[in-house]
Design an enzyme around this catalytic site. Structure first.
Site, PDB file in Angstrom:
ATOM      1  N   LYS A 261      42.189  44.947  36.317  1.00  0.00           N
ATOM      2  CA  LYS A 261      42.522  45.499  37.630  1.00  0.00           C
ATOM      3  C   LYS A 261      43.759  46.385  37.515  1.00  0.00           C
ATOM      4  CE  LYS A 261      41.076  41.675  40.645  1.00  0.00           C
ATOM      5  NZ  LYS A 261      40.042  42.381  41.413  1.00  0.00           N
ATOM      6  N   ARG A 335      30.975  36.085  41.493  1.00  0.00           N
ATOM      7  CA  ARG A 335      29.542  35.849  41.665  1.00  0.00           C
ATOM      8  C   ARG A 335      28.949  35.119  40.471  1.00  0.00           C
ATOM      9  NH1 ARG A 335      28.563  42.201  42.273  1.00  0.00           N
ATOM     10  NH2 ARG A 335      30.653  41.915  43.155  1.00  0.00           N
TER      11      ARG A 335
HETATM   12  N1  BES Z   1      38.638  38.679  43.560  1.00  0.00           N
HETATM   13  C1  BES Z   1      38.054  39.959  43.643  1.00  0.00           C
HETATM   14  C2  BES Z   1      37.858  40.421  45.087  1.00  0.00           C
HETATM   15  C3  BES Z   1      39.123  40.642  45.863  1.00  0.00           C
HETATM   16  C4  BES Z   1      39.693  41.890  45.914  1.00  0.00           C
HETATM   17  C5  BES Z   1      39.705  39.603  46.562  1.00  0.00           C
HETATM   18  C6  BES Z   1      40.859  42.083  46.633  1.00  0.00           C
HETATM   19  C7  BES Z   1      40.872  39.806  47.280  1.00  0.00           C
HETATM   20  C8  BES Z   1      41.436  41.058  47.313  1.00  0.00           C
HETATM   21  C9  BES Z   1      36.714  40.004  42.952  1.00  0.00           C
HETATM   22  O1  BES Z   1      36.573  39.162  41.855  1.00  0.00           O
HETATM   23  C10 BES Z   1      36.531  41.403  42.453  1.00  0.00           C
HETATM   24  O2  BES Z   1      37.318  41.814  41.663  1.00  0.00           O
HETATM   25  N2  BES Z   1      35.511  42.103  42.926  1.00  0.00           N
HETATM   26  C11 BES Z   1      35.268  43.442  42.525  1.00  0.00           C
HETATM   27  C12 BES Z   1      33.795  43.591  42.255  1.00  0.00           C
HETATM   28  C13 BES Z   1      33.442  44.912  41.603  1.00  0.00           C
HETATM   29  C14 BES Z   1      33.942  44.951  40.182  1.00  0.00           C
HETATM   30  C15 BES Z   1      31.936  45.061  41.625  1.00  0.00           C
HETATM   31  C16 BES Z   1      35.737  44.362  43.634  1.00  0.00           C
HETATM   32  O3  BES Z   1      35.524  44.029  44.814  1.00  0.00           O
HETATM   33  O4  BES Z   1      36.354  45.375  43.340  1.00  0.00           O
HETATM   34 ZN    ZN Z   2      37.349  40.045  40.060  1.00  0.00          ZN
END
Ligand code: BES
Ligand code: ZN
Ligand code: ZN
Length: 480
Positions: A261, A335
């Site tokens: 991230k 997921r």
């Molecule tokens: N934990 C994150 C989602 C999230 C983002 C929660 C911001 C709280 C605040 C999740 O695991 C994630 O990273 N999702 C990705 C999925 C993508 C790679 C398809 C996302 O939402 O960017």
């Molecule tokens: Zn994630």
């Protein structure tokens, strides 16, 4: 916080302040006649406060609390108005408050009691774990609330629910280095020890591998801390086969994995176990309320970390159900671990219905912000019940469609499924992925990525972890 209930006409103990609600346009607040001079300064808009001093020798001070128009009252108006009173009392370091119940014919005394106390109780939260003098800080909070003319049972039950919300907030707010998968497991064991009606079963990394939960195993593989699968059973009705399974995402820190991230997105990812906190808080509350229903909580928990042992983009891994999954992005880890937990629930727990709660997608924040969580469901009745509970608690849920046509995006050339799609609708795609693991069991998915966490206090919702999901799920289960 001590909560006491007194008859409306009783003489309560002397407190630091008496909170007296006032409907806009009225001339009186409770038994108090308001002078023109006061009404010039105070019109009774919801949440408006005015501090009044009584004549010399008369105790105590009075806080006039605006409630807005009588006819437009909702439980949320009551909750948020009393939140404003509680924040006022905290800012003045008032320790004990007497509260006059708002008079309304729109709601039952039970409902009003709950809303008033929620507004105060949930506003009276501070995260103190990392303070060097936590007792001193705790002493600055409101210590005692005396509710005049409230319903005693409703007050007692509301206090239980609010404590469970605080419990969930503490879990989310704790350091990611402290709140590890094993810490969550230990929290579950403690709940089981404290309540005869709860039993805990914990799978460690070895057992996770042995059971074939390949997705949970690999998501947790890169971290120094081991993953866990936590199964907590509450049996409140031994004669019934009805059984709700609550699944909570327990990623204790989400770096994104090798698909790392950006720095600003990583900062608050200790809250990526907000779903786990919500279902643990819910179980704690319903056990203490003694709800006559059967609930099992399943928490897949892992840290999504970066190391030479991290799982790899492009590789294929085996799920508990046998379905193979190609990793399109290691940041779509929620997921994956949920897939194993959902399959476990479907295959081992004979669920009547499954509700999962997860901080799953950034896309749900874009769509719904921090007030409303996203819901996808394969069952209209379940979805409508959750929507109703959402309105009642104001932990609102907004249903989004499981668009079948998008499912093709999850196709993989190398495996049965891929964990990301290509086009938009990121939150729906995540839900479609989960749906592949629930078979035909009635199921609802709650995406709480937006509602789990706040940058600033909002009404009775605290900065940091909000405890989102506890009140919603407890209300849903109470109405089952
Ligand atoms: N934990 C994150 C989602 C999230 C983002 C929660 C911001 C709280 C605040 C999740 O695991 C994630 O990273 N999702 C990705 C999925 C993508 C790679 C398809 C996302 O939402 O960017
Ligand atoms: Zn994630
Ligand atoms: Zn995540």
């Amino acid at each position: 916080m001590d909560v006491n209930v007194f008859k409306a006409n009783a003489t309560p103990p002397i407190a630091d302040i008496v909170v007296v609600p006032f409907w806009k346009g009225a001339m009186k607040a409770g038994a108090l006649e308001l002078s023109k001079a006061i009404l010039a300064d105070f019109n009774g808009d919801k949440g408006q406060t005015l501090l009044l001093y009584q004549q010399e020798g008369k105790e105590p001070r009075i806080l006039l609390l605006g409630m807005g128009d009588y006819n437009k009252a909702t439980l949320e108006v009551i909750r948020s108005s009393f939140a404003s009173a509680a924040h006022f009392c905290r800012s003045k370091k008032l320790k004990s408050i007497n509260v006059v119940m708002p008079e309304t014919e729109l709601f039952s005394l039970n409902e009003v009691t709950q809303a008033v106390l929620e507004g105060i109780y949930l506003s009276n939260y501070a995260f103190l774990t990392h303070k060097s003098k936590p007792e001193e800080e705790a002493g600055k909070l409101i210590q005692t609330v005396n509710l005049m003319g409230a319903n005693a049972k409703a007050a007692q039950q509301t206090a239980i629910i609010c404590e469970a919300v605080h419990f969930a907030r503490d879990l989310v707010n704790g350091n990611a280095d402290d709140v590890t998968p094993e810490f969550l497991a230990q929290t579950a064991r403690t709940l089981a020890k404290e309540h005869k009606s709860i039993t805990a079963k914990i799978f460690d990394a070895k057992q996770i591998a042995k059971e074939g939960m390949g997705l949970l195993a690999v998501v947790g593989r890169g971290a120094a801390v081991e993953p866990r699968l936590i199964v907590l059973q509450y049996r409140g009705n031994l004669r019934s086969k009805d059984h709700t399974v609550l699944v909570g995402k327990g990623v204790t820190f989400d770096t994104g994995g090798l698909n790392i991230k950006p720095a600003t997105s990583m900062e608050h990812q200790r809250s990526d176990m907000g779903g786990a906190a919500a279902v643990l808080g819910t179980l704690k509350a319903i056990a203490e309320l003694g709800l006559k229903t059967n609930v099992t909580v399943v928490i897949p928990s892992a840290e999504n970390s970066i190391s030479s042992r991290s799982y790899k983009p492009g590789d294929v891994y085996h799920s508990y159900s046998g379905t193979t999954v190609e990793i399109g992005n290691t940041d779509a880890e929620g997921r994956l671990i949920l897939a194993d937990a959902l399959s476990y629930a479907v295959e081992e727990l004979k669920p009547t219905r499954i509700i999962d709660v997860a901080t799953l997608t950034g896309a749900i924040i874009v769509a719904l912000g921090d007030e409303v969580c996203g819901m996808m469901s394969n069952d209209d009745e379940l979805a409508e019940s959750l929507e109703r509970a959402g309105e009642e608690t104001y932990e609102r849920v907004w249903r989004l469609p499981l668009v079948e046509e998008y499912r093709t995006q999850l196709k993989s050339e190398r495996a049965d499924l891929k964990n990301i799609g290509g086009g938009g609708a990121g939150s729906i795609l995540a839900a479609l992925f989960l749906q592949a693991f629930v078979r035909n069991v009635p199921w609802a998915h709650l995406d709480i990525a937006g509602t789990r966490y706040l940058q600033e206090n909002k009404r009775y919702r605290s900065k940091g972890g909000t405890g989102m999901g506890v009140r919603l799920l407890v209300q849903y289960l109470r109405e089952l």
